[in-house]
Enzyme design. Structure first.
Site, PDB file in Angstrom:
ATOM      1  N   CYS A 110      57.302 -32.992  -4.157  1.00  0.00           N
ATOM      2  CA  CYS A 110      58.386 -32.178  -3.596  1.00  0.00           C
ATOM      3  C   CYS A 110      58.008 -31.545  -2.258  1.00  0.00           C
ATOM      4  O   CYS A 110      58.891 -31.162  -1.489  1.00  0.00           O
ATOM      5  CB  CYS A 110      58.787 -31.095  -4.594  1.00  0.00           C
ATOM      6  SG  CYS A 110      59.120 -31.777  -6.221  1.00  0.00           S
ATOM      7  N   HIS A 244      62.548 -25.424  -1.405  1.00  0.00           N
ATOM      8  CA  HIS A 244      62.724 -26.553  -2.322  1.00  0.00           C
ATOM      9  C   HIS A 244      63.619 -26.091  -3.473  1.00  0.00           C
ATOM     10  O   HIS A 244      63.418 -25.023  -4.044  1.00  0.00           O
ATOM     11  CB  HIS A 244      61.344 -26.983  -2.832  1.00  0.00           C
ATOM     12  CG  HIS A 244      61.408 -27.983  -3.930  1.00  0.00           C
ATOM     13  ND1 HIS A 244      62.267 -29.055  -3.894  1.00  0.00           N
ATOM     14  CD2 HIS A 244      60.734 -28.075  -5.099  1.00  0.00           C
ATOM     15  CE1 HIS A 244      62.112 -29.766  -4.995  1.00  0.00           C
ATOM     16  NE2 HIS A 244      61.192 -29.190  -5.747  1.00  0.00           N
ATOM     17  N   ASN A 274      67.287 -30.976  -8.412  1.00  0.00           N
ATOM     18  CA  ASN A 274      66.017 -31.068  -7.695  1.00  0.00           C
ATOM     19  C   ASN A 274      65.822 -32.516  -7.238  1.00  0.00           C
ATOM     20  O   ASN A 274      65.632 -33.401  -8.057  1.00  0.00           O
ATOM     21  CB  ASN A 274      64.914 -30.627  -8.667  1.00  0.00           C
ATOM     22  CG  ASN A 274      63.521 -30.753  -8.091  1.00  0.00           C
ATOM     23  OD1 ASN A 274      63.304 -31.405  -7.072  1.00  0.00           O
ATOM     24  ND2 ASN A 274      62.562 -30.143  -8.766  1.00  0.00           N
TER      25      ASN A 274
HETATM   26  O1  UT7 Z   1      60.084 -29.946  -8.257  1.00  0.00           O
HETATM   27  C1  UT7 Z   1      58.983 -29.842  -9.073  1.00  0.00           C
HETATM   28  C2  UT7 Z   1      58.785 -28.480  -9.426  1.00  0.00           C
HETATM   29  N1  UT7 Z   1      59.409 -28.202 -10.717  1.00  0.00           N
HETATM   30  C3  UT7 Z   1      59.728 -26.984 -11.049  1.00  0.00           C
HETATM   31  O2  UT7 Z   1      59.584 -26.092 -10.243  1.00  0.00           O
HETATM   32  C4  UT7 Z   1      60.185 -26.694 -12.451  1.00  0.00           C
HETATM   33  C5  UT7 Z   1      59.722 -25.323 -12.857  1.00  0.00           C
HETATM   34  N2  UT7 Z   1      60.067 -24.996 -14.246  1.00  0.00           N
HETATM   35  C6  UT7 Z   1      61.342 -24.744 -14.636  1.00  0.00           C
HETATM   36  O3  UT7 Z   1      62.257 -24.815 -13.843  1.00  0.00           O
HETATM   37  C7  UT7 Z   1      61.557 -24.303 -16.051  1.00  0.00           C
HETATM   38  O4  UT7 Z   1      60.319 -24.051 -16.664  1.00  0.00           O
HETATM   39  C8  UT7 Z   1      62.354 -25.336 -16.923  1.00  0.00           C
HETATM   40  C9  UT7 Z   1      63.768 -25.393 -16.405  1.00  0.00           C
HETATM   41  C10 UT7 Z   1      61.686 -26.690 -16.838  1.00  0.00           C
HETATM   42  C11 UT7 Z   1      62.390 -24.885 -18.379  1.00  0.00           C
HETATM   43  O5  UT7 Z   1      62.941 -23.584 -18.468  1.00  0.00           O
HETATM   44  P1  UT7 Z   1      62.185 -22.461 -19.292  1.00  0.00           P
HETATM   45  O6  UT7 Z   1      63.021 -21.272 -19.207  1.00  0.00           O
HETATM   46  O7  UT7 Z   1      60.779 -22.365 -18.774  1.00  0.00           O
HETATM   47  O8  UT7 Z   1      62.253 -23.048 -20.739  1.00  0.00           O
HETATM   48  P2  UT7 Z   1      61.052 -23.279 -21.772  1.00  0.00           P
HETATM   49  O9  UT7 Z   1      60.312 -24.520 -21.417  1.00  0.00           O
HETATM   50  O10 UT7 Z   1      60.283 -22.020 -21.961  1.00  0.00           O
HETATM   51  O11 UT7 Z   1      61.862 -23.541 -23.094  1.00  0.00           O
HETATM   52  C12 UT7 Z   1      62.644 -22.505 -23.704  1.00  0.00           C
HETATM   53  C13 UT7 Z   1      63.474 -23.118 -24.805  1.00  0.00           C
HETATM   54  C14 UT7 Z   1      62.686 -24.074 -25.696  1.00  0.00           C
HETATM   55  O12 UT7 Z   1      63.195 -23.931 -27.003  1.00  0.00           O
HETATM   56  P3  UT7 Z   1      62.423 -23.047 -28.102  1.00  0.00           P
HETATM   57  O13 UT7 Z   1      61.070 -23.666 -28.215  1.00  0.00           O
HETATM   58  O14 UT7 Z   1      62.390 -21.662 -27.532  1.00  0.00           O
HETATM   59  O15 UT7 Z   1      63.283 -23.193 -29.308  1.00  0.00           O
HETATM   60  C15 UT7 Z   1      63.057 -25.427 -25.176  1.00  0.00           C
HETATM   61  O16 UT7 Z   1      62.952 -26.438 -26.139  1.00  0.00           O
HETATM   62  O17 UT7 Z   1      64.507 -23.896 -24.210  1.00  0.00           O
HETATM   63  C16 UT7 Z   1      64.505 -25.208 -24.785  1.00  0.00           C
HETATM   64  N3  UT7 Z   1      64.997 -26.150 -23.802  1.00  0.00           N
HETATM   65  C17 UT7 Z   1      66.288 -26.450 -23.679  1.00  0.00           C
HETATM   66  N4  UT7 Z   1      67.375 -26.047 -24.361  1.00  0.00           N
HETATM   67  C18 UT7 Z   1      68.560 -26.558 -23.985  1.00  0.00           C
HETATM   68  C19 UT7 Z   1      64.294 -26.839 -22.867  1.00  0.00           C
HETATM   69  N5  UT7 Z   1      65.116 -27.599 -22.137  1.00  0.00           N
HETATM   70  C20 UT7 Z   1      66.363 -27.373 -22.625  1.00  0.00           C
HETATM   71  C21 UT7 Z   1      67.632 -27.872 -22.292  1.00  0.00           C
HETATM   72  N6  UT7 Z   1      68.697 -27.434 -22.996  1.00  0.00           N
HETATM   73  N7  UT7 Z   1      67.831 -28.755 -21.284  1.00  0.00           N
END
Ligand code: UT7
Length: 317
Positions: A110, A244, A274
């Site tokens: 990125c 980004h 993204n």
């Molecule tokens: O360009 C490259 C750089 N990339 C980035 O900068 C990405 C940076 N990271 C992020 O943007 C975020 O960490 C994500 C969007 C990838 C994830 O969001 P988060 O708030 O960190 O979620 P998490 O991984 O802590 O997951 C929280 C919950 C989990 O469920 P439980 O374990 O709490 O029951 C996940 O399974 O959200 C769940 N989850 C979803 N639920 C509905 C993860 N993805 C989804 C989804 N829909 N798409």
């Protein structure tokens, strides 16, 4: 000798996938994606290659610059989703445009467009190049695991481009790499060798979202503070910041830590998701074409991602 940007372009494929479309494919919802990431829809390619996307953005940038392809002295394409490992995407762009200059790719995920822009600035500083074309182009839809809701809802396809020439508007820049394949990676797959014995992850984006999130906020804040210091200004003196587009919460948090109002950040993650190396040039192109820029405006571009890598620069318009 520094550079100035004299034309920009951007292109996304026609097909739109909405959050509701995705919720038919994986267990997710428009509400979750909107709140946690900020994406409403993203564009995906149906029959266009990464090079096709790059060429469309490049043509727009050349037209805006009033430059013919044969006047180019260099083409650099940043991509992690090239259609071919060989030739480079830049070489395919060169052929499609009918240019004859050296062309090569840069892989820095990125942050790739800003690594490429800095490389073009260094080439121009060496002398002998009148115009360089810098592109960020990605077809991430081909390397996503469309069953993995933690990644497939985030990314999109697209390309952005800029034509640069010798000038004095690229005030300062910073590139950062912290080699690490455990946070964010796209392994290229095991390949065909009958002799190679190691198992390798499949050819797809694998991301530890929370670690990437923390890295991203830290890098935006540190990089912007450092380049502002280099430029002899404070972050609140920037007129626009083109970040980004990875997650609107990352930008919101970084803005608060920097004490810069969100209105100064260019945001389009809701429409494009993204697009990795294409995200900064697509956003910058939108800012340029919005007519909001005034001569002398100070604009910071910043990016972060796989590598792990980050980059930032300040441009005086
Ligand atoms: O360009 C490259 C750089 N990339 C980035 O900068 C990405 C940076 N990271 C992020 O943007 C975020 O960490 C994500 C969007 C990838 C994830 O969001 P988060 O708030 O960190 O979620 P998490 O991984 O802590 O997951 C929280 C919950 C989990 O469920 P439980 O374990 O709490 O029951 C996940 O399974 O959200 C769940 N989850 C979803 N639920 C509905 C993860 N993805 C989804 C989804 N829909 N798409």
């Amino acid at each position: 000798m520094s550079i100035e940007i004299i034309g920009t372009g951007g292109y996304v494929p026609e097909k739109i996938i909405t959050n509701d479309d995705l919720s038919q494919m994986v267990e997710t919802s428009d509400e979750w994606i909107t709140q946690r990431v900020g994406v409403k829809e993203r564009h995906v390619s149906v029959d266009e290659t990464t090079a096709d996307l790059a060429v469309k953005a490049a043509r727009q940038a050349l037209e805006a610059a009033g430059i013919q392809p044969e006047q180019l002295g260099l083409i650099i394409t940043a991509t992690v989703t090239g259609d071919t490992l060989c030739p480079s995407t830049a070489a395919l762009v060169q052929a499609a445009l009918g240019a004859s200059c050296p062309a090569f790719d840069i892989s820095s995920a990125c942050s790739g467009f800003l690594f490429a822009l800095d490389t073009a600035a260094a080439f121009i500083a060496r002398g002998g190049i009148d115009y360089a074309l810098v592109i960020g182009a990605e077809r991430l839809s081909r390397v996503l695991n469309w069953q993995d809701r933690s990644t497939c809802v985030i990314f999109g396809d697209g390309a952005g481009a800029a034509v640069v020439r010798p000038g004095n508007s690229y005030l300062c820049s910073k590139l950062f790499t912290s080699g690490n394949d455990s946070v964010l990676s796209i392994w290229a797959g095991k390949g065909n060798s009958p002799f190679y014995t190691r198992e390798e992850p499949p050819y797809q984006v694998v991301m530890n979202g929370q670690e990437t999130f923390k890295f991203a906020v830290r890098r935006i804040v540190d990089d912007l503070k450092q380049i502002c210091e280099q430029a002899g200004i404070t972050p609140d003196q920037l007129d626009y910041i083109v970040p980004h587009q990875a997650n609107s919460r990352i930008i919101d948090l970084a803005a608060r830590k920097l004490g810069v109002p969100m209105e100064k950040f260019v945001l389009n993650i809701d429409r494009f998701g993204n697009t990795s190396s294409a995200s900064v040039p697509i956003s910058f192109n939108e800012l340029v074409r919005s007519g909001r820029l005034r001569k002398g405006d100070l604009i910071a571009l910043c990016a972060f991602g796989g590598g792990l890598s980050s980059a930032a620069c300040i441009i005086r318009w």
